[in-house]
Design a protein around this motif. Structure first.
Motif, short mmCIF file in Angstrom:
data_model
loop_
_atom_site.label_atom_id
_atom_site.label_comp_id
_atom_site.label_asym_id
_atom_site.label_seq_id
_atom_site.Cartn_x
_atom_site.Cartn_y
_atom_site.Cartn_z
N GLN A 1 0.77 -1.27 -0.03
CA GLN A 1 0.09 0.14 0.04
C GLN A 1 0.90 1.33 -0.02
OE1 GLN A 1 -2.58 -0.26 3.23
NE2 GLN A 1 -3.92 -2.04 2.35
N SER A 2 2.07 1.44 0.54
CA SER A 2 3.04 2.30 0.68
C SER A 2 3.69 2.54 -0.57
CB SER A 2 3.75 2.23 1.91
OG SER A 2 4.58 1.06 1.68
N GLN A 3 3.79 1.40 -1.56
CA GLN A 3 4.70 1.70 -2.76
C GLN A 3 4.06 2.70 -3.56
OE1 GLN A 3 5.23 -2.05 -4.33
NE2 GLN A 3 6.57 -2.72 -2.80
N PRO A 4 2.80 2.76 -4.16
CA PRO A 4 2.38 3.74 -5.14
C PRO A 4 2.22 5.12 -4.34
CG PRO A 4 0.97 1.96 -4.85
CD PRO A 4 1.76 1.81 -3.82
N ALA A 5 2.98 6.06 -5.02
CA ALA A 5 2.88 7.40 -4.75
C ALA A 5 1.46 8.04 -5.06
CB ALA A 5 3.81 8.18 -5.40
N GLN A 6 1.27 8.93 -4.36
CA GLN A 6 -0.09 9.72 -4.68
C GLN A 6 -0.27 10.12 -5.85
OE1 GLN A 6 -2.20 9.94 -2.24
NE2 GLN A 6 -3.87 10.99 -3.33
N GLY A 7 0.61 10.70 -6.72
CA GLY A 7 0.84 11.19 -7.94
C GLY A 7 0.50 10.02 -8.85
N GLU A 8 1.05 8.89 -8.71
CA GLU A 8 0.86 7.76 -9.40
C GLU A 8 -0.60 7.17 -9.48
OE1 GLU A 8 3.77 4.89 -8.37
OE2 GLU A 8 5.62 6.06 -9.33
N LYS A 9 -1.28 7.14 -8.11
CA LYS A 9 -2.50 6.59 -7.92
C LYS A 9 -3.46 7.66 -8.69
CE LYS A 9 -1.98 4.88 -3.36
NZ LYS A 9 -2.10 4.59 -1.68
N LEU A 10 -3.11 8.85 -8.65
CA LEU A 10 -4.11 9.81 -9.40
C LEU A 10 -4.19 9.56 -10.84
CD1 LEU A 10 -5.95 12.30 -9.29
CD2 LEU A 10 -3.96 13.82 -9.32
N THR A 11 -2.79 9.30 -11.35
CA THR A 11 -2.84 9.06 -12.90
C THR A 11 -3.45 7.91 -13.21
OG1 THR A 11 -0.54 10.17 -12.83
CG2 THR A 11 -1.09 8.78 -14.64
N HIS A 12 -3.16 6.79 -12.41
CA HIS A 12 -3.87 5.59 -12.46
C HIS A 12 -5.41 5.74 -12.83
CE1 HIS A 12 -4.64 1.32 -12.87
NE2 HIS A 12 -5.56 1.42 -11.76
N ASN A 13 -5.92 6.44 -11.81
CA ASN A 13 -7.44 6.59 -11.49
C ASN A 13 -7.95 7.43 -12.97
OD1 ASN A 13 -7.40 5.13 -9.35
ND2 ASN A 13 -7.42 6.98 -8.04
N VAL A 14 -7.09 8.56 -13.37
CA VAL A 14 -7.70 9.22 -14.44
C VAL A 14 -7.51 8.60 -15.59
CG1 VAL A 14 -7.07 11.53 -15.71
CG2 VAL A 14 -6.99 11.17 -13.23
N GLN B 1 -7.99 5.57 -16.04
CA GLN B 1 -8.99 4.42 -16.03
C GLN B 1 -10.35 5.07 -16.51
OE1 GLN B 1 -8.74 1.32 -15.98
NE2 GLN B 1 -6.38 1.50 -15.93
N LEU B 2 -10.62 6.38 -16.53
CA LEU B 2 -11.93 7.31 -16.63
C LEU B 2 -12.29 6.90 -18.08
CD1 LEU B 2 -11.37 10.40 -14.87
CD2 LEU B 2 -12.60 8.32 -14.15
N HIS B 3 -13.52 6.57 -18.40
CA HIS B 3 -14.12 6.38 -19.71
C HIS B 3 -15.09 7.73 -20.14
CE1 HIS B 3 -15.97 4.21 -22.99
NE2 HIS B 3 -16.97 4.61 -22.52
N ALA B 4 -14.56 8.22 -21.16
CA ALA B 4 -15.25 9.51 -22.05
C ALA B 4 -15.56 9.20 -23.33
CB ALA B 4 -14.24 10.26 -21.73
#
Length: 392
Positions: free
Chosen positions: A212-225, A227-230
């Motif tokens: 849980q501590s490995q992914p940085a906050q920026g990487e999590k945000l990038t991954h979530n963005v 994965q968005l469907h437009a």
């Protein structure tokens, strides 16, 4: 002594010891009895004693049977988003309110219809319930009993059973019913605690902590963005046609799209609004569109900051004057008089003598009278000349 007698003696001793330990042990029922009496005395000076305490476990499908419409229902917020409901019958609510407002509990009137509860009733009873749960959650010896009451605070007053039912979504509940006596027999009431089973949080291992501590906050945000469907629509052209012509279209009809280039494709959102333009083509055998970058708004926005003044070619009006404003006027130029030397009124002695106000008023009236007489004489002359011409 036979073996059977020895066994019976040991069993009696063990039973006596367990009963003595149970009498001294702090159970959930005993913790609630003590807390209810202590908090009533400390908060309101009310003599209160718990006559009986019962406990049972129910499922979520049986929660509705515990909710009584004419009881005061308090929704309690707990840890992890859990919601419990505390119900107080009308006799207990009236007794608590009488003690806090009048300092005395009156006996209940037989045959009187219970009144509808209000938000004021909830506000007066909620502090007592909060303190009872907080105090009782620290006393039981069993950890499960402590967790059952721990961490609950008053959330909101449920005006009906439907509102309370919608807020309670736990799979299992513990129902604790208490019958209490107020003011040494003045009246009796009931308290019902509908408490959800405490949520058990699984322990987190060291390996899970590392993952849980490995992914940085920026990487999590990038991954979530990413994965968005437009959904975007590419339109080469737009046509406007009357509905009558559209209804007359048939198989084989050709429409002129008036498309001369693939570089004017429109990028539309789900509502048909144009977001940008682009060039339609293909990449690796798949259709693709190259979206144009929007023009920068840097030079279209007004510049108000001090750092923008260098590019605007404006005169410097903020420069300080070294020797003052008067220093910019040459001292040797005697043609420019000083402001203090200018005579704005002139020579007052050359003004004519003004007449008296009464005399001036009479003179004006005489002039107006002469003018009116001259006007009337002129009108009479015009009338007489007109009559002569008409032969009168």
């Amino acid at each position: 002594m036979s073996a059977e007698q020895m066994t019976s003696l040991v069993q009696r001793k063990a039973r006596t010891g367990s009963e003595a330990h149970a009498a001294r042990a702090m159970s959930l029922a005993r913790a609630l009895r003590l807390s209810a009496a202590q908090q009533a005395d400390q908060l309101m000076g009310l003599p209160l004693s718990a006559l009986s305490v019962t406990r049972r476990q129910i499922g979520s499908e049986d929660v509705e049977d515990c909710l009584v419409a004419n009881w005061l229902m308090l929704l309690m917020d707990g840890a992890g988003g859990q919601v419990a409901t505390v119900l107080l019958d009308a006799a207990l609510v009236e007794g608590l309110i009488q003690q806090q407002t009048m300092g005395k509990v009156r006996p209940a009137v037989e045959g009187a219809e219970p009144r509808k509860h209000t938000a004021t009733d909830a506000a007066l009873c909620a502090p007592y319930i909060e303190n009872v749960l907080m105090r009782a959650s620290k006393l039981p010896e069993e950890e499960a009993d402590r967790d059952l009451l721990n961490g609950y605070r008053f959330g909101v007053w449920a005006q009906d059973t439907q509102q309370a039912k919608l807020a309670m979504d736990a799979p299992t509940y513990n129902v604790v019913e208490m019958t209490v006596d107020l003011a040494a027999g003045a009246r009796a009431g009931k308290i019902m605690l509908v408490m959800p089973e405490p949520a058990r949080i699984a322990p987190v291992s060291d390996q899970d902590d590392e993952e849980q501590s490995q992914p940085a906050q920026g990487e999590k945000l990038t991954h979530n963005v990413m994965q968005l469907h437009a959904e975007l629509t590419i339109a080469l052209s737009r046509l406007k046609m009357p509905i009558q012509k559209v209804s007359e279209l048939k198989v084989g009809d050709v429409l002129n799209l008036q498309v001369s280039s693939m570089a004017q494709a429109l990028v539309l959102d789900a509502n048909g609004r144009a977001l940008s333009r682009g060039t339609l083509g293909q990449v690796d055998g798949m259709r693709a569109v190259q979206v144009e970058q929007q023009k920068s708004k840097q030079h279209t926005q007004p510049r108000r900051r001090a750092s923008d003044r260098a590019d605007l070619d404006l005169p410097d009006v903020t420069a300080p004057v070294e020797d003052g404003f008067d220093a910019q006027i040459p001292a040797e130029d005697a043609s420019i008089p000083s402001v203090s030397e200018v005579d704005i009124f002139g020579d007052m002695d050359d003004l004519p003598v003004m007449p008296d106000m009464d005399e001036a008023s009479k003179a004006a009236d005489e002039q107006v009278l002469d003018w009116e007489m001259n006007q009337k004489a002129a009108q009479d002359d015009d009338v007489s000349s007109t009559q002569k011409q008409a032969g009168w």
